[in-house]
Design a protein around this motif. Structure first.
Motif, PDB file in Angstrom:
ATOM      1  N   TYR A 145      42.727  80.052 -60.607  1.00 24.08           N
ATOM      2  CA  TYR A 145      42.970  78.619 -60.683  1.00 24.08           C
ATOM      3  C   TYR A 145      42.495  77.969 -59.384  1.00 24.08           C
ATOM      4  O   TYR A 145      42.519  78.591 -58.323  1.00 24.08           O
ATOM      5  N   GLY A 146      42.062  76.716 -59.455  1.00 24.79           N
ATOM      6  CA  GLY A 146      41.648  76.081 -58.223  1.00 24.79           C
ATOM      7  C   GLY A 146      40.884  74.795 -58.413  1.00 24.79           C
ATOM      8  O   GLY A 146      40.797  74.232 -59.511  1.00 24.79           O
ATOM      9  N   ALA A 170      47.227  74.053 -58.734  1.00 22.39           N
ATOM     10  CA  ALA A 170      46.535  75.314 -58.971  1.00 22.39           C
ATOM     11  C   ALA A 170      47.393  76.493 -58.539  1.00 22.39           C
ATOM     12  O   ALA A 170      47.493  77.513 -59.245  1.00 22.39           O
ATOM     13  N   ALA A 171      48.029  76.376 -57.382  1.00 21.79           N
ATOM     14  CA  ALA A 171      48.867  77.470 -56.903  1.00 21.79           C
ATOM     15  C   ALA A 171      50.126  77.616 -57.748  1.00 21.79           C
ATOM     16  O   ALA A 171      50.603  78.733 -57.987  1.00 21.79           O
ATOM     17  N   LEU A 185      46.030  73.575 -47.182  1.00 23.25           N
ATOM     18  CA  LEU A 185      47.326  72.968 -46.890  1.00 23.25           C
ATOM     19  C   LEU A 185      47.911  72.261 -48.094  1.00 23.25           C
ATOM     20  O   LEU A 185      49.129  72.141 -48.224  1.00 23.25           O
ATOM     21  N   SER A 186      47.056  71.800 -48.997  1.00 25.05           N
ATOM     22  CA  SER A 186      47.564  71.236 -50.245  1.00 25.05           C
ATOM     23  C   SER A 186      48.288  72.299 -51.062  1.00 25.05           C
ATOM     24  O   SER A 186      49.314  72.019 -51.686  1.00 25.05           O
ATOM     25  N   ALA A 187      47.777  73.509 -51.047  1.00 24.46           N
ATOM     26  CA  ALA A 187      48.372  74.597 -51.836  1.00 24.46           C
ATOM     27  C   ALA A 187      49.560  75.248 -51.154  1.00 24.46           C
ATOM     28  O   ALA A 187      50.326  75.979 -51.798  1.00 24.46           O
ATOM     29  N   LEU A 188      49.749  75.012 -49.861  1.00 24.43           N
ATOM     30  CA  LEU A 188      50.664  75.848 -49.081  1.00 24.43           C
ATOM     31  C   LEU A 188      52.107  75.762 -49.549  1.00 24.43           C
ATOM     32  O   LEU A 188      52.828  76.765 -49.533  1.00 24.43           O
TER      33      LEU A 188
END
Length: 552
Positions: A15-16, A46-47, A71-74
């Motif tokens: 995903y991404g 996505a994460a 950092l968006s996914a963190l």
């Protein structure tokens, strides 16, 4: 090499979001059979989707671009770390020549520092690496070994200019963790001795059973020796939730009826990966007899003040089962702790509100459904529901991020397309990650979404500010969103229900529908499922030391 290694450990979807530093890697995915890229609306979602996929299949993967994507996914990656979900995060980063020359490029702080993002991820991952041709295979294998062994996220930075560098790639080595035979035998003897001495044993199940695939072992042990079991909220539906040995959900004073008293009376509590987190223990209201807990963790045992390392939980359960093989089941009889279900009340006799909605929603569920519930009203309701046999409950009680369940359900839908999916999500939670409704539509997922519209953050209102404006959210035209997001309205069911009759009609249509059904149900702001007010009071006391809410 990396894609082959990912396929080898079971990854079939990544995903991404595309970004200029990961486009060459995406080109490789396009030409690699057996692995697909699932584009989402942002990296956070996505994460979350990779997390939902991993809970169904055992492993998930997400691809981001450096800095902004990382950092968006963190937050979602941190959630996977908190809940023990194995997710591989791959970051397409600036080329190695830029890193080595400390070039000032976009998606960085323009200060030549290429270690700050890695430093962030180290706090929330079991292993991390920046790939370079000379060590790429070794580092990849090290990181992927960690995600399989420790069942937590890992992080790989992939510089954009090394995608097409050829390297020698040996066959992947199998991942195995062996137990020390002598220590294992001693540990098993401790557990067997405690069970033999126990008058009232019980097994408490936590997320470790999902992480390490211990379901069958736990069922065999409980059945063989007649041990009742209960599940923390992080482990609901991992074991069969029917039969004489199933006690119910355990969460201290927030337990299912009678369960807390039974566990309190137990003189031997086999805890399988148990962590008493505030949100899974009724705000630390667990009450065990002193010394009762036999604490089984993935690679250790604590029993009677003694600690044993050097073994796996799977091997320990096998050894205990073998040692008990010839012993008679000693604890099959026990008092019933769960009341018989009340007789259903007719629609005409029930006023509109969440009480009738959750009764109907529970009846709507089928055996084998995958049921998602977001933090707040929906999760509280589903954690206290009786779910049909074979259901899987997708919740995030520890990290407790609102909005998690919608993209996580996307991952679950794509991982398990042959099962029906049902999602319960509040309006405030939905607004966090609503974009992924479009991805569910794009992939024609078979899911029924119940949008619980009660005008804001009801769980927060139960804590503080029942009439405060800060707990309000904008009232979207939710039922219009499937059409606005590109849904084929000939194939999508979109309905609203604000009374019992309309709800019954919507449920009947959704029952017959294949594909995406979106049902908005409206309630008053302080209307909530049973248990939410008590939860709010517990949070308020713990966080603020207040016994009663402020007056309106």
């Amino acid at each position: 090499m990396l894609l082959d290694r990912l396929r080898h450990i079971g990854v079939s979807r990544i995903y991404g979001v595309p970004g200029d530093y990961n486009l060459e890697f995406l080109e490789l995915i396009e030409r690699t059979p057996g692995i697909a890229f699932i584009g989402t609306c942002n990296e956070l979602n996505a994460a979350y989707a990779a997390d939902g996929d991993a809970r169904m299949t055992g492993i998930g993967a997400v691809l981001v671009t450096y800095g902004v994507g990382d950092l968006s996914a963190l937050s979602a990656v941190a959630g996977a770390a908190a809940e023990g979900v194995p997710v591989v995060v791959i970051s397409g980063m600036p080329p190695l020549h830029a890193v080595q020359s400390r070039a000032l490029v976009h998606h960085t702080l323009a200060d030549g520092d290429y270690d700050n993002v890695m430093a962030c991820y180290r706090q929330f991952t079991a292993a991390s690496a920046r790939l370079q041709p000379a060590t790429a295979v070794m580092e990849t294998d090290r990181v992927l070994h960690a995600v399989q062994t420790l069942k937590r996220p890992v992080y790989i930075q992939f510089p954009s200019d090394i995608c097409y560098v050829d390297v020698d790639v040996p066959a992947p080595s199998p991942v195995s963790v062996t137990s020390d035979p002598g220590l294992l035998a001693q540990a098993a003897q401790w557990v067997v001795q405690r069970l033999a001495q126990a008058r009232q044993p019980v097994v408490l199940v936590d997320a470790m059973v999902r992480q390490y695939g211990l379901h069958d072992r736990v069922v065999r042990l409980c059945t063989q020796y007649g041990i009742p079991y209960a599940a923390l909220s992080t482990a609901r539906t991992l074991l069969p939730e029917s039969g004489p040995l199933w006690l119910g959900q355990y969460g201290g004073q927030a337990s299912a009826p009678g369960v807390a008293d039974y566990v309190k009376g137990a003189d031997c509590v086999i805890g399988l990966g148990v962590r008493f987190v505030d949100s899974t223990s009724g705000y630390f209201s667990q009450d065990l007899q002193p010394g009762a807990l036999v604490d089984v963790q993935p690679f250790s045992l604590n029993c009677d003040g003694r600690n044993m390392q050097g073994m796996t939980a799977a091997d320990l359960l096998d050894a205990v089962e073998q040692a008990l093989k010839d012993r008679p089941p000693a604890h099959l009889s026990r008092p019933a702790v769960r009341p018989d279900p009340a007789a259903p009340v007719s629609s005409e006799a029930q006023p509109w509100g969440q009480a009738v909605f959750w009764d109907r929603a529970e009846a709507f569920l089928r055996p084998g459904d995958i049921v998602g519930a977001d933090n707040g009203s929906s999760m509280v309701a589903m954690l206290h529901a009786r779910l049909p046999a074979g259901c899987s409950l997708l919740v995030q009680p520890v990290w407790a991020a609102i909005g998690y369940s919608l993209p996580a359900s996307l991952g679950a839908c794509l991982a398990m397309p042959d099962r029906r999916h049902v999602l319960f999500i509040g309006d405030g939670s939905f607004q966090m990650t609503a974009q992924e409704l479009s991805t569910l539509l794009r992939h024609r997922c078979n899911i029924t979404i119940f949008l619980v519209n009660n005008g804001g953050y009801t769980i927060e209102r139960m804590i503080l500010g029942p009439q405060a404006a800060y707990n309000d959210v904008a009232n979207w035209n939710y039922a219009d969103l499937p059409a606005a997001m590109g849904g084929d309205m000939a194939a999508v069911l979109s309905l609203k229900a604000g009374d019992v009759s309309a709800l019954d009609n919507a449920l009947a249509q959704a029952e017959r529908h294949e594909g995406l059904a979106f049902i908005e149900v409206g309630f008053a702001p302080m209307d909530a499922p049973a248990g939410l007010a008590a939860m709010g009071q517990a949070v308020r006391r713990y966080d603020y030391g207040l016994e009663t809410p402020e007056l309106p």
